[in-house]
Design a protein around this motif. Sequence first.
Motif, PDB file in Angstrom:
ATOM      1  N   LYS A  90      50.104 159.352  72.045  1.00 53.34           N
ATOM      2  CA  LYS A  90      49.995 159.913  73.393  1.00 53.34           C
ATOM      3  C   LYS A  90      50.357 158.862  74.435  1.00 53.34           C
ATOM      4  CE  LYS A  90      46.846 162.466  76.413  1.00 53.34           C
ATOM      5  NZ  LYS A  90      45.473 163.010  76.556  1.00 53.34           N
ATOM      6  N   ARG A  91      50.024 157.590  74.163  1.00 51.65           N
ATOM      7  CA  ARG A  91      50.347 156.515  75.104  1.00 51.65           C
ATOM      8  C   ARG A  91      51.855 156.356  75.262  1.00 51.65           C
ATOM      9  NH1 ARG A  91      48.790 150.374  73.800  1.00 51.65           N
ATOM     10  NH2 ARG A  91      50.598 150.654  72.460  1.00 51.65           N
ATOM     11  N   ASP A  92      52.592 156.458  74.124  1.00 52.87           N
ATOM     12  CA  ASP A  92      54.051 156.374  74.190  1.00 52.87           C
ATOM     13  C   ASP A  92      54.624 157.518  75.020  1.00 52.87           C
ATOM     14  OD1 ASP A  92      54.084 154.102  72.631  1.00 52.87           O
ATOM     15  OD2 ASP A  92      54.420 155.184  70.751  1.00 52.87           O
ATOM     16  N   LEU A  93      54.066 158.717  74.855  1.00 62.39           N
ATOM     17  CA  LEU A  93      54.522 159.873  75.628  1.00 62.39           C
ATOM     18  C   LEU A  93      54.233 159.671  77.117  1.00 62.39           C
ATOM     19  CD1 LEU A  93      55.570 162.735  76.036  1.00 62.39           C
ATOM     20  CD2 LEU A  93      53.284 163.592  75.430  1.00 62.39           C
ATOM     21  N   THR A  94      53.029 159.157  77.422  1.00 61.00           N
ATOM     22  CA  THR A  94      52.662 158.914  78.818  1.00 61.00           C
ATOM     23  C   THR A  94      53.607 157.919  79.467  1.00 61.00           C
ATOM     24  OG1 THR A  94      50.322 159.353  78.340  1.00 61.00           O
ATOM     25  CG2 THR A  94      50.816 158.133  80.351  1.00 61.00           C
ATOM     26  N   TYR A 131      51.587 153.355  62.376  1.00 63.82           N
ATOM     27  CA  TYR A 131      52.726 153.931  63.109  1.00 63.82           C
ATOM     28  C   TYR A 131      53.958 154.020  62.196  1.00 63.82           C
ATOM     29  CZ  TYR A 131      50.041 153.083  67.401  1.00 63.82           C
ATOM     30  OH  TYR A 131      49.091 153.081  68.383  1.00 63.82           O
ATOM     31  N   HIS A 132      54.159 152.979  61.394  1.00 63.05           N
ATOM     32  CA  HIS A 132      55.309 152.943  60.491  1.00 63.05           C
ATOM     33  C   HIS A 132      55.253 154.098  59.489  1.00 63.05           C
ATOM     34  CE1 HIS A 132      58.071 151.531  57.357  1.00 63.05           C
ATOM     35  NE2 HIS A 132      57.072 151.653  56.505  1.00 63.05           N
ATOM     36  N   VAL A 133      54.104 154.283  58.855  1.00 61.72           N
ATOM     37  CA  VAL A 133      53.952 155.347  57.860  1.00 61.72           C
ATOM     38  C   VAL A 133      54.182 156.713  58.503  1.00 61.72           C
ATOM     39  CG1 VAL A 133      52.303 156.517  56.341  1.00 61.72           C
ATOM     40  CG2 VAL A 133      52.421 154.019  56.372  1.00 61.72           C
ATOM     41  N   THR A 134      53.620 156.903  59.698  1.00 64.74           N
ATOM     42  CA  THR A 134      53.765 158.188  60.384  1.00 64.74           C
ATOM     43  C   THR A 134      55.211 158.452  60.785  1.00 64.74           C
ATOM     44  OG1 THR A 134      51.511 157.990  61.262  1.00 64.74           O
ATOM     45  CG2 THR A 134      52.967 159.558  62.341  1.00 64.74           C
ATOM     46  N   ALA A 135      55.875 157.427  61.317  1.00 64.25           N
ATOM     47  CA  ALA A 135      57.229 157.609  61.826  1.00 64.25           C
ATOM     48  C   ALA A 135      58.275 157.681  60.727  1.00 64.25           C
ATOM     49  CB  ALA A 135      57.575 156.477  62.787  1.00 64.25           C
ATOM     50  N   VAL A 136      58.161 156.821  59.708  1.00 63.69           N
ATOM     51  CA  VAL A 136      59.216 156.686  58.706  1.00 63.69           C
ATOM     52  C   VAL A 136      58.985 157.579  57.488  1.00 63.69           C
ATOM     53  CG1 VAL A 136      60.390 155.072  57.157  1.00 63.69           C
ATOM     54  CG2 VAL A 136      59.704 154.336  59.449  1.00 63.69           C
ATOM     55  N   HIS A 137      57.737 157.689  57.036  1.00 62.18           N
ATOM     56  CA  HIS A 137      57.481 158.367  55.774  1.00 62.18           C
ATOM     57  C   HIS A 137      56.936 159.790  55.952  1.00 62.18           C
ATOM     58  CE1 HIS A 137      58.454 154.657  53.767  1.00 62.18           C
ATOM     59  NE2 HIS A 137      57.527 154.016  54.444  1.00 62.18           N
ATOM     60  N   THR A 138      55.941 159.966  56.803  1.00 65.74           N
ATOM     61  CA  THR A 138      55.406 161.319  56.998  1.00 65.74           C
ATOM     62  C   THR A 138      56.105 162.045  58.143  1.00 65.74           C
ATOM     63  OG1 THR A 138      53.641 160.493  58.443  1.00 65.74           O
ATOM     64  CG2 THR A 138      53.161 160.638  56.096  1.00 65.74           C
ATOM     65  N   LYS A 139      56.763 161.264  59.031  1.00 67.30           N
ATOM     66  CA  LYS A 139      57.577 161.807  60.133  1.00 67.30           C
ATOM     67  C   LYS A 139      56.801 162.766  61.032  1.00 67.30           C
ATOM     68  CE  LYS A 139      61.852 161.288  57.493  1.00 67.30           C
ATOM     69  NZ  LYS A 139      62.214 160.035  58.148  1.00 67.30           N
ATOM     70  N   ILE A 140      55.557 162.417  61.317  1.00 67.82           N
ATOM     71  CA  ILE A 140      54.752 163.225  62.229  1.00 67.82           C
ATOM     72  C   ILE A 140      54.848 162.636  63.637  1.00 67.82           C
ATOM     73  CG2 ILE A 140      52.429 164.038  62.788  1.00 67.82           C
ATOM     74  CD1 ILE A 140      51.749 163.794  59.819  1.00 67.82           C
ATOM     75  N   ARG A 141      55.499 163.361  64.530  1.00 68.26           N
ATOM     76  CA  ARG A 141      55.632 162.934  65.929  1.00 68.26           C
ATOM     77  C   ARG A 141      55.121 164.094  66.783  1.00 68.26           C
ATOM     78  NH1 ARG A 141      59.120 158.441  66.169  1.00 68.26           N
ATOM     79  NH2 ARG A 141      59.570 158.838  68.367  1.00 68.26           N
ATOM     80  N   ALA A 142      53.790 164.131  66.925  1.00 67.36           N
ATOM     81  CA  ALA A 142      53.139 165.311  67.497  1.00 67.36           C
ATOM     82  C   ALA A 142      53.175 165.376  69.019  1.00 67.36           C
ATOM     83  CB  ALA A 142      51.686 165.355  67.017  1.00 67.36           C
ATOM     84  N   HIS A 143      53.494 164.257  69.678  1.00 62.07           N
ATOM     85  CA  HIS A 143      53.426 164.216  71.138  1.00 62.07           C
ATOM     86  C   HIS A 143      54.822 164.446  71.714  1.00 62.07           C
ATOM     87  CE1 HIS A 143      49.313 162.733  70.786  1.00 62.07           C
ATOM     88  NE2 HIS A 143      49.766 161.985  69.803  1.00 62.07           N
ATOM     89  N   LYS A 144      55.032 165.639  72.270  1.00 59.98           N
ATOM     90  CA  LYS A 144      56.358 166.057  72.716  1.00 59.98           C
ATOM     91  C   LYS A 144      56.454 166.080  74.236  1.00 59.98           C
ATOM     92  CE  LYS A 144      56.850 168.836  68.528  1.00 59.98           C
ATOM     93  NZ  LYS A 144      57.660 167.804  67.872  1.00 59.98           N
TER      94      LYS A 144
END
Length: 228
Positions: free
Chosen positions: A146-150, A122-135
């Motif tokens: 998806k769980r965070d979005l739900t 989660y850290h790598v995705t959020a901080v370094h690659t910045k992929i937040r695909a669930h809108k």
Amino acid sequence: MEYFKKCSFLPQKRLSDKYFCSICKNVFNMKSSLDGHLFRHHQIGDLPFECDQCGKKFSQKTILQQHVQRMHASRKYRCEFCDKLFATQSEQNFHTRIHTAEKPHVCEYCGKSFRIKTQLGYHVTAVHTKIRAHKCNMCPKDFLTKRDLTDHIKAHLNIRDKICETCGKGFSNNHSFRRHRQIHSEIKRYECKFCDEKFNQLISLHRHKKRIHKDVKETEKNTKIEKS
């Protein structure tokens, strides 16, 4: 279909059989998957797999089996620090890291370490690659999982389906639910390094240090200067 008739090794049930959600038209291969989808996303019906020991229900049989193993199986692995018992060695090892502060999973980008491998992901995705695909389609926010979005959508709809078994208070997301449950825990795992006071919530420890030891950073700085 002529091809499938020749495949005697296939199950008798036709492969074309599908289960459709009448609300959003999603398609599922198993009825249990459809039932779980209806309950989670449309608040219809119930989860298909129930634990016969505590009554808790799950969307998948494998998750039920993991629950039984974790919650109801013989707990023979004891924590050497707080005597808490666990059903598996891996659970005990993971729990022990709370006491030892061991964080074996290290980010290759910045060197930050984590107790859990998924936290590192989660850290790598959020901080370094910045992929937040669930809108969220109700506000501009986006999420890592998806769980965070739900859980976020539940907050919009004021759905509080995570109920504390001790006091009955409800929560829409797992993070708030877990943090609240620490209030009722007898285990005070967060210890102040300045006065040895202990707390069952990390936020309570932070408040204590800010309120009681408000000048402690300056004290530490002066100590370092004296030692040097």
